[in-house]
Design a protein around this motif. Structure first.
Motif, short mmCIF file in Angstrom:
data_model
loop_
_atom_site.label_atom_id
_atom_site.label_comp_id
_atom_site.label_asym_id
_atom_site.label_seq_id
_atom_site.Cartn_x
_atom_site.Cartn_y
_atom_site.Cartn_z
N LEU A 8 0.82 -1.21 0.00
CA LEU A 8 0.00 0.00 0.00
C LEU A 8 0.86 1.26 0.00
CD1 LEU A 8 -2.73 -1.13 2.55
CD2 LEU A 8 -3.03 -0.80 0.09
N VAL A 9 1.92 1.28 0.83
CA VAL A 9 2.84 2.42 0.83
C VAL A 9 3.49 2.56 -0.53
CG1 VAL A 9 4.97 3.34 1.82
CG2 VAL A 9 3.25 2.31 3.32
N ALA A 10 3.88 1.43 -1.13
CA ALA A 10 4.52 1.47 -2.44
C ALA A 10 3.58 2.04 -3.50
CB ALA A 10 4.97 0.06 -2.85
N GLN A 11 2.32 1.63 -3.44
CA GLN A 11 1.36 2.10 -4.42
C GLN A 11 1.07 3.58 -4.29
OE1 GLN A 11 -2.73 0.46 -4.22
NE2 GLN A 11 -2.54 0.00 -6.39
N GLU A 12 1.03 4.09 -3.06
CA GLU A 12 0.64 5.48 -2.82
C GLU A 12 1.81 6.46 -2.84
OE1 GLU A 12 -1.61 5.72 0.78
OE2 GLU A 12 -3.03 4.15 0.18
N HIS A 13 3.02 6.00 -2.44
CA HIS A 13 4.13 6.94 -2.24
C HIS A 13 5.40 6.61 -3.02
CE1 HIS A 13 1.94 8.87 1.07
NE2 HIS A 13 1.69 7.66 1.55
N LEU A 14 5.58 5.37 -3.44
CA LEU A 14 6.87 4.97 -4.02
C LEU A 14 6.81 4.74 -5.53
CD1 LEU A 14 8.08 2.45 -1.28
CD2 LEU A 14 8.51 4.91 -1.44
N GLY A 15 5.62 4.69 -6.10
CA GLY A 15 5.53 4.50 -7.54
C GLY A 15 5.05 3.15 -7.99
N GLY A 16 4.53 2.32 -7.06
CA GLY A 16 3.96 1.04 -7.48
C GLY A 16 4.81 -0.16 -7.14
N PRO A 17 4.52 -1.29 -7.80
CA PRO A 17 5.19 -2.54 -7.45
C PRO A 17 6.67 -2.59 -7.78
CG PRO A 17 3.81 -2.85 -9.39
CD PRO A 17 3.49 -1.49 -8.85
N GLY A 18 7.11 -1.83 -8.78
CA GLY A 18 8.52 -1.87 -9.17
C GLY A 18 9.46 -1.48 -8.03
N PRO A 19 9.30 -0.30 -7.42
CA PRO A 19 10.17 0.09 -6.30
C PRO A 19 10.06 -0.85 -5.10
CG PRO A 19 9.08 2.01 -7.22
CD PRO A 19 8.44 0.81 -7.87
N TRP A 20 8.86 -1.35 -4.84
CA TRP A 20 8.72 -2.29 -3.72
C TRP A 20 9.46 -3.59 -4.02
CZ3 TRP A 20 8.39 -2.58 1.10
CH2 TRP A 20 7.85 -3.67 1.78
N GLY A 21 9.39 -4.04 -5.25
CA GLY A 21 10.16 -5.24 -5.63
C GLY A 21 11.65 -5.01 -5.49
N LEU A 22 12.14 -3.81 -5.85
CA LEU A 22 13.55 -3.51 -5.70
C LEU A 22 13.96 -3.46 -4.23
CD1 LEU A 22 14.09 -0.81 -8.47
CD2 LEU A 22 14.96 -3.16 -8.43
N ALA A 23 13.07 -2.95 -3.37
CA ALA A 23 13.38 -2.92 -1.95
C ALA A 23 13.51 -4.33 -1.38
CB ALA A 23 12.29 -2.14 -1.19
N LEU A 24 12.60 -5.23 -1.79
CA LEU A 24 12.71 -6.62 -1.35
C LEU A 24 13.96 -7.28 -1.94
CD1 LEU A 24 8.99 -7.79 -1.61
CD2 LEU A 24 10.25 -7.12 0.44
N ALA A 25 14.31 -6.90 -3.17
CA ALA A 25 15.53 -7.43 -3.76
C ALA A 25 16.76 -6.95 -2.99
CB ALA A 25 15.62 -7.00 -5.23
N ALA A 26 16.72 -5.72 -2.50
CA ALA A 26 17.83 -5.21 -1.70
C ALA A 26 17.97 -5.99 -0.41
CB ALA A 26 17.62 -3.72 -1.40
N PHE A 27 16.86 -6.36 0.18
CA PHE A 27 16.93 -7.22 1.35
C PHE A 27 17.63 -8.53 0.99
CE2 PHE A 27 15.42 -10.66 3.99
CZ PHE A 27 15.58 -10.15 5.27
N GLY A 28 17.27 -9.09 -0.17
CA GLY A 28 17.91 -10.30 -0.62
C GLY A 28 19.41 -10.11 -0.83
N ALA A 29 19.80 -8.96 -1.39
CA ALA A 29 21.22 -8.68 -1.58
C ALA A 29 21.94 -8.61 -0.24
CB ALA A 29 21.39 -7.36 -2.34
N GLY A 30 21.27 -8.05 0.75
CA GLY A 30 21.86 -8.00 2.09
C GLY A 30 22.05 -9.38 2.67
N THR A 31 21.08 -10.26 2.44
CA THR A 31 21.22 -11.61 2.98
C THR A 31 22.37 -12.37 2.31
OG1 THR A 31 19.58 -12.52 1.43
CG2 THR A 31 18.77 -11.78 3.57
N VAL A 32 22.61 -12.10 1.03
CA VAL A 32 23.78 -12.70 0.38
C VAL A 32 25.06 -12.21 1.04
CG1 VAL A 32 25.10 -12.81 -1.76
CG2 VAL A 32 22.63 -13.08 -1.82
N GLY A 33 25.12 -10.91 1.33
CA GLY A 33 26.28 -10.38 2.02
C GLY A 33 26.44 -10.98 3.42
#
Length: 450
Positions: free
Chosen positions: A245-270
């Motif tokens: 919901l925050v992504a849809q209203e403030h971040l620009g939709g599913p794309g930025p939210w997907g990138l944020a989750l991907a960043a979490f994944g990148a952190g877990t690799v580190g």
């Protein structure tokens, strides 16, 4: 030039790791897709929470049964059967979204079928990777496994968000169904010729009572299970309901939210890369300290931070939580007898997930009552306070790593002392932390509890 596989990475380890990578690619995008499928069908925040809860309710109901069955039947067969069920449910969900106007009850029902499959998969899969290696390389092997799985989550979340924006959530759900089919096929090829048949116990209820005794006899275990019963619930509400919901209203939709989750994944690799070298003496003390950063994503959504800053927060949280996940699994294998592993794991999963359906179902009404910002700050505060409370438990702080821990192979129990623990250690030494409360955990079949 042909790459040489490490000596400890045998056939089963390789197959299990490949299957985890495949499901990670599919499931990390499917979590986002399910939320946006509900929103695309005209659903509200409450509807998103109800569909998320529908997946978790059967997961909670069937976990204990799944754990007892996994200690009776060959675990790889239970895993394959669960993958088949997940493939069918996600395939039907995808077909529903792609071909018509999906109704809320239909999406909830298919999510419930997926949760049922997860309930049988999770206890059977718990510890399978470490059971495929032994000796001093077990920690490194698990960290490398986590690197592969979390690397897949990076690509899966980013690609999933982009695909949802480009072609809609239905195709992402279809990819997840195909991933479950391929993962099940890989697990069907596990080499279990040397595994002796499991001896029947005294009945399902007796097995469950035995698992319960293992849990309540360990203060470190039940205290952290109680902690994560709440931590996982608020993380699930923030990620599955408020995040989209925050992504849809403030971040620009599913794309930025997907990138944020991907960043979490990148952190877990580190974090996993770090844990191939770092061997903390006090497993649970270090692991629990690394739970504090789980409070940061909810706070970032509460502000809300811009997409770039949110991505950075998710990356840092991923590093810390991965350190926790690896120390948790090493502690678990150090302290829990192999023949009771799935039963203990099922209680761990049950405690970790018991409140998730309630939290996701109530996330929408709570937002209507007190506002989304206040709800997100409350999520962040609860995680920090509960983690601080667990650090006050002496057994959590003082569990010490035993350097010669050597998990036995599946079907080949570790050497036990008269007290029932591995490597001659007393059975009541503290040593388990839950792992199910990691972001995106509800969407994948390859997470460890907490």
């Amino acid at each position: 030039m042909k790459m040489k596989r490490p000596a400890w990475a045998g056939r089963n380890y390789t197959l299990l790791t490949a299957a985890a990578v495949v499901t990670g690619l599919g499931s990390s995008g499917a979590l986002i897709a399910a939320a946006f499928a509900v929103l695309g069908a005209g659903g509200s925040a409450t509807d998103v929470g109800l569909v998320a809860a529908a997946r978790t309710v059967p997961l909670v109901i069937f976990l204990l049964i799944g754990g007892a069955i996994a200690d009776r039947l060959p675990r790889h067969r239970v895993m394959v059967a669960a993958n088949v069920l997940n493939c069918v449910s996600q395939g039907a969900f995808a077909l529903l979204v792609l071909t018509g106007e999906p109704r809320l009850w239909q999406m909830a029902l298919l999510s419930a079928l997926g949760g049922t499959g997860q309930a049988f998969f999770a206890p059977a899969a718990e510890g399978m990777v470490l059971a495929s290696v032994s000796g001093k390389q077990s920690g490194r092997a698990f960290a490398v496994f986590r690197m592969g799985m979390n690397g897949a989550n990076i690509g899966g979340a980013a690609l999933g968000g982009a695909l949802i924006a480009a072609v809609g959530p239905g195709w992402v759900l279809a990819v997840d169904a195909a991933a479950f089919a391929l993962a099940g096929a890989l697990r069907a090829f596990l080499d279990v010729r040397g595994v002796p048949p499991r001896e029947p116990g005294d009945g399902l209820l007796a097995d469950l009572r035995d698992g319960w005794r293992e849990v309540v006899s360990r203060r470190w275990l039940w205290s952290i299970v109680l902690q994560f019963a709440i931590v996982n619930a608020v993380v699930a509400a923030a990620e599955a309901v408020y995040g989209p919901l925050v992504a849809q209203e403030h971040l620009g939709g599913p794309g930025p939210w997907g990138l944020a989750l991907a960043a979490f994944g990148a952190g877990t690799v580190g974090g996993a890369l770090l844990m191939t070298r770092y061997k903390p003496r006090y497993l649970l003390r270090v692991g629990t300290l690394c739970v504090f950063p789980l409070a940061l994503p909810s706070a970032a959504l509460a502000v809300p931070l811009p997409a770039g800053a949110l991505t950075a927060v998710m990356f840092g949280a991923g590093i810390a939580v991965e350190v926790f996940a690896v120390t948790w699994m090493m502690a678990l294998h150090q302290e829990i007898p192999e023949e009771k592993f799935s039963r203990v794991s099922s209680y761990d999963w049950l405690g970790s997930l018991a409140m998730v359906p309630l939290a996701t179902a109530l996330a929408g009404p709570v937002q209507d009552l007190i506002g989304r910002t206040t709800a997100l700050w409350a999520c962040s505060a609860l995680i920090a306070l509960l983690t601080a409370a667990v650090l006050c438990v002496r057994d959590v702080r003082q569990l010490t790593r035993r350097p010669d821990t050597a998990p036995g192979a599946e079907g080949q129990p570790r050497t036990e002392s008269a007290h029932g623990s591995a490597d001659g250690a007393p059975a009541d030494i503290p040593g388990q932390v839950p792992v199910t409360g990691l972001p995106s955990s509800a969407a994948t079949d390859d997470v460890t509890p907490r």
